[in-house]
Scaffold this motif. Structure first.
Motif, PDB file in Angstrom:
ATOM      1  N   ASP A 183       0.821  -1.151   0.017  1.00  0.00           N
ATOM      2  CA  ASP A 183      -0.037  -0.005   0.053  1.00  0.00           C
ATOM      3  C   ASP A 183       0.856   1.304  -0.080  1.00  0.00           C
ATOM      4  O   ASP A 183       0.536   2.152   0.229  1.00  0.00           O
ATOM      5  CB  ASP A 183      -0.943  -0.243   1.246  1.00  0.00           C
ATOM      6  CG  ASP A 183      -0.180  -0.219   2.431  1.00  0.00           C
ATOM      7  OD1 ASP A 183       1.063  -0.118   2.477  1.00  0.00           O
ATOM      8  OD2 ASP A 183      -0.829  -0.286   3.558  1.00  0.00           O
ATOM      9  N   VAL A 184       2.181   1.130  -0.399  1.00  0.00           N
ATOM     10  CA  VAL A 184       3.068   2.331  -0.657  1.00  0.00           C
ATOM     11  C   VAL A 184       3.786   2.247  -1.848  1.00  0.00           C
ATOM     12  O   VAL A 184       3.523   1.186  -2.597  1.00  0.00           O
ATOM     13  CB  VAL A 184       4.355   2.249   0.418  1.00  0.00           C
ATOM     14  CG1 VAL A 184       3.937   2.198   2.049  1.00  0.00           C
ATOM     15  CG2 VAL A 184       5.029   0.852   0.365  1.00  0.00           C
ATOM     16  N   PRO A 185       3.753   3.421  -2.527  1.00  0.00           N
ATOM     17  CA  PRO A 185       4.400   3.537  -3.793  1.00  0.00           C
ATOM     18  C   PRO A 185       5.856   3.113  -4.361  1.00  0.00           C
ATOM     19  O   PRO A 185       6.094   2.941  -5.126  1.00  0.00           O
ATOM     20  CB  PRO A 185       4.316   5.003  -4.264  1.00  0.00           C
ATOM     21  CG  PRO A 185       4.436   5.897  -2.665  1.00  0.00           C
ATOM     22  CD  PRO A 185       3.705   4.816  -1.726  1.00  0.00           C
ATOM     23  N   VAL A 238      10.532  -5.619  -7.602  1.00  0.00           N
ATOM     24  CA  VAL A 238       9.798  -4.358  -7.691  1.00  0.00           C
ATOM     25  C   VAL A 238       8.802  -4.141  -6.831  1.00  0.00           C
ATOM     26  O   VAL A 238       7.822  -5.055  -6.589  1.00  0.00           O
ATOM     27  CB  VAL A 238       9.125  -4.238  -9.284  1.00  0.00           C
ATOM     28  CG1 VAL A 238       8.596  -2.743  -9.385  1.00  0.00           C
ATOM     29  CG2 VAL A 238      10.039  -4.568 -10.398  1.00  0.00           C
ATOM     30  N   ILE A 239       8.694  -3.072  -5.880  1.00  0.00           N
ATOM     31  CA  ILE A 239       7.896  -2.747  -4.853  1.00  0.00           C
ATOM     32  C   ILE A 239       6.868  -1.978  -5.412  1.00  0.00           C
ATOM     33  O   ILE A 239       7.394  -0.704  -6.020  1.00  0.00           O
ATOM     34  CB  ILE A 239       8.634  -2.253  -3.704  1.00  0.00           C
ATOM     35  CG1 ILE A 239       9.338  -3.468  -3.217  1.00  0.00           C
ATOM     36  CG2 ILE A 239       7.801  -1.792  -2.686  1.00  0.00           C
ATOM     37  CD1 ILE A 239      10.101  -3.011  -1.757  1.00  0.00           C
ATOM     38  N   VAL A 240       5.601  -2.093  -5.473  1.00  0.00           N
ATOM     39  CA  VAL A 240       4.705  -1.143  -6.197  1.00  0.00           C
ATOM     40  C   VAL A 240       3.198  -1.002  -5.176  1.00  0.00           C
ATOM     41  O   VAL A 240       3.311  -1.920  -4.392  1.00  0.00           O
ATOM     42  CB  VAL A 240       4.380  -1.698  -7.680  1.00  0.00           C
ATOM     43  CG1 VAL A 240       5.227  -1.472  -8.463  1.00  0.00           C
ATOM     44  CG2 VAL A 240       3.603  -3.156  -7.297  1.00  0.00           C
ATOM     45  N   ASP A 241       2.585   0.089  -5.253  1.00  0.00           N
ATOM     46  CA  ASP A 241       1.158   0.373  -4.834  1.00  0.00           C
ATOM     47  C   ASP A 241       0.287  -0.341  -5.498  1.00  0.00           C
ATOM     48  O   ASP A 241       0.058   0.066  -6.815  1.00  0.00           O
ATOM     49  CB  ASP A 241       1.147   1.966  -4.905  1.00  0.00           C
ATOM     50  CG  ASP A 241      -0.156   2.252  -3.976  1.00  0.00           C
ATOM     51  OD1 ASP A 241      -0.964   1.344  -3.960  1.00  0.00           O
ATOM     52  OD2 ASP A 241      -0.483   3.298  -3.785  1.00  0.00           O
ATOM     53  N   GLY A 242      -0.342  -1.384  -5.025  1.00  0.00           N
ATOM     54  CA  GLY A 242      -1.127  -2.259  -5.722  1.00  0.00           C
ATOM     55  C   GLY A 242      -2.640  -1.396  -6.525  1.00  0.00           C
ATOM     56  O   GLY A 242      -3.175  -1.704  -7.097  1.00  0.00           O
TER      57      GLY A 242
END
Length: 263
Positions: A183-185, A238-242
């Motif tokens: 839940d973070v960009p 890759v860390i993304v905001d869903g």
């Protein structure tokens, strides 16, 4: 195998809150022959259920202290409620999914973590039954995996951190990319008083940022698990905001989104 699938790691509460468009995007990818393998957590729901049942719970170094009573609840919530909730949501979008836990078909084998004397029945992954996952993918279904593991003898269950389990699954499958849906960009850094998402960071940068306190709390196990799985065939995490529309498609098409963690 690595050409037609990729691994998604997601918290159970994050997945439940994701918009329908996230699942529609998954269906589109599945129709294109790109099949996500999903490994999910469910910490908040586990804590909530333990509280309702009056079972004490505490964390040691980010890991939930787990005895047999806690483990029963972990399995019930993860492999039961959350796993099936995710499968239902995927199927409602018109995609195909099969829910499993690491117990099914000896999918995830584990041994006690090094500090088991402090945390109890928490496991590190020793092996993943990649052939089982490949078989499900070959049938055109998305595997949705709850991170419970089994000991070598098949008798003892272990609670496994979802980030650790996802990293192990990605490494054993030999996929090139793992996507961590949060839940973070992405990984943030304050520059001139403004928080900005870092488009890419190296493993070295991450250790420096943990040391300086720029990466803290629940983000530490996420990035550490990312670093762990980069050591296999995985080239990037890759860390993304869903909640971003078509976020998975954007990542897979090389879009500038989230934070890429690279060697």
């Amino acid at each position: 195998m690595s050409d037609n699938c990729f691994v998604i790691k997601c918290g159970g509460s994050t997945l439940a809150a994701l918009p329908d468009s996230f699942y529609t995007d998954m269906r589109s990818l599945q129709e294109e022959g790109l099949i996500p393998v999903i490994v999910h957590g469910g910490g908040p729901a586990i804590s909530d259920t333990l509280n309702k049942l009056g079972i004490e719970t505490e964390f040691v170094g980010g890991l939930r202290k787990t005895n047999e009573a806690v483990l029963d609840v972990v399995e019930m919530v993860l492999a039961g409620r959350i796993n099936k909730e995710i499968v239902r949501k995927i199927q409602l979008s018109g995609a195909k999914a099969i829910g499993l836990s690491g117990v099914d078909g000896h999918l995830i084998q584990a041994r006690p973590v090094a500090n088991a004397h402090e945390v109890g029945l928490v496991g590190d992954v020793t092996d993943v039954n990649a052939a089982l996952i490949q078989g499900i993918v070959a049938m055109g279904y998305m595997p949705v995996i709850a991170p419970i593991g089994l000991g070598a003898d098949g008798g003892q269950r272990y609670n496994i951190n979802a980030d650790t389990a996802a990293g192990a699954v990605a490494s054993r499958l030999g996929v090139e990319r793992m996507i961590v849906v949060t839940d973070v960009p992405g990984i943030m850094r304050t520059v001139d008083g403004v928080k900005k998402v870092l488009p890419s960071v190296t493993v070295y940068d991450i250790e420096e940022m943990i040391g300086s306190g720029e990466i803290y709390g629940g983000m530490i196990p996420k990035v550490r698990a990312a670093v762990q799985c980069i050591q296999g065939d995985v080239k990037e995490v890759v860390i993304v905001d869903g909640s971003v529309p078509e976020v998975l498609s954007q990542v897979l098409k090389g879009g500038e989104i989230g934070t890429r963690i690279i060697r």
